[in-house]
Design a protein around this motif. Structure first.
Motif, PDB file in Angstrom:
ATOM      1  N   GLY A  27     -35.033 -47.089 -24.254  1.00  0.00           N
ATOM      2  CA  GLY A  27     -34.304 -46.587 -23.099  1.00  0.00           C
ATOM      3  C   GLY A  27     -33.422 -45.390 -23.370  1.00  0.00           C
ATOM      4  O   GLY A  27     -32.855 -44.809 -22.427  1.00  0.00           O
ATOM      5  N   ASP A  30     -34.194 -42.317 -21.251  1.00  0.00           N
ATOM      6  CA  ASP A  30     -34.250 -42.417 -19.788  1.00  0.00           C
ATOM      7  C   ASP A  30     -33.511 -41.306 -19.068  1.00  0.00           C
ATOM      8  O   ASP A  30     -33.808 -41.011 -17.902  1.00  0.00           O
ATOM      9  CB  ASP A  30     -33.687 -43.770 -19.331  1.00  0.00           C
ATOM     10  N   ARG A  63     -42.807 -41.360 -21.488  1.00  0.00           N
ATOM     11  CA  ARG A  63     -41.427 -40.944 -21.209  1.00  0.00           C
ATOM     12  C   ARG A  63     -40.664 -40.583 -22.487  1.00  0.00           C
ATOM     13  O   ARG A  63     -39.949 -39.580 -22.534  1.00  0.00           O
ATOM     14  CB  ARG A  63     -40.696 -42.030 -20.421  1.00  0.00           C
TER      15      ARG A  63
END
Length: 219
Positions: free
Chosen positions: A60, A63, A201
């Motif tokens: 994460g 992000d 991502r």
């Protein structure tokens, strides 16, 4: 003198061909920008990765990084196996969520692998995302001749990448080409939607922040 209807149609078609989407991508423009920044844990700022090195970012931590909406991406794929389909779906979903300009190039068999890479490069995108193990060996040959073009390999990696080739993979998805072995055992079941989404991502975040030529290893 009035232009015959058939001639008007021909002229209109010609004008449409001249304004094809690919023409816009070929025009020079400023370097793409990214919004946001990496969170702590993506990389150790006191010990940046070395060329061909591997980082293991905190889940994460990528992000907060997003490409500009006019970021141009080519999805280059080969194969119709379940892992490749999962990667392709993840890239398409990411591009849609980020409102990116996405085009696709699909290799039509082994004989088309090298030509497919050339077609992708000829589109002059900001980033070429590669999905499919069959592309690893051809990319190892081609990428060093196109150092100004950024590549992101998801679900696999190149054994000796140049600075313009970044990879995002994980245990179960670390194919490195024929005869080179892998850094983990292959496991098709690890290509889950969540894992593939994290790969695109995290890999894109690395490219957008200048951390290229490395392997982003997901845990």
């Amino acid at each position: 003198m009035r232009t015959p209807l058939w001639a008007a149609v021909v002229l209109a078609l010609a004008a449409g061909c001249g304004s094809a989407p690919g023409d816009d991508w070929s025009r020079p423009r400023p370097a793409p920008t990214a919004a946001g920044s990496l969170a702590p844990g993506f990389v150790d700022p006191s010990s940046p990765p070395t060329p061909e090195g591997t980082i293991t970012p905190r889940p994460g931590s990528w992000d907060g990084v997003h490409p500009a909406r006019d970021y141009r991406v080519v999805l280059l794929s080969a194969g119709d196996d379940a892992p490749t389909r999962a990667l392709v779906a993840a890239v398409q979903a990411w591009a849609g969520a980020e409102h990116l300009e996405l085009r696709t190039v699909t290799a039509a068999g082994d004989a088309d692998l090298m030509p497919a890479i050339t077609r992708a490069v000829d589109l002059h995108p900001d980033l070429i995302v590669s999905a499919g193990d069959a592309l690893v060996d051809p990319l190892a040959v081609v990428t060093a001749s196109h150092l100004s073009q950024q590549f992101l390999v998801v679900g696999a990696e190149l054994a000796e990448p140049t600075h313009n080739v970044t990879a995002a993979d994980w245990s179960g998805a670390s194919y490195r080409g024929e005869g080179l072995g892998a850094s983990s055992d292959y496991d098709a079941a690890t290509f889950t939607p969540q894992r593939c989404d994290a790969a695109i991502r995290a890999g894109a975040a690395a490219v957008l922040t200048g951390l290229t030529g490395i392997v982003v290893w997901l845990t």
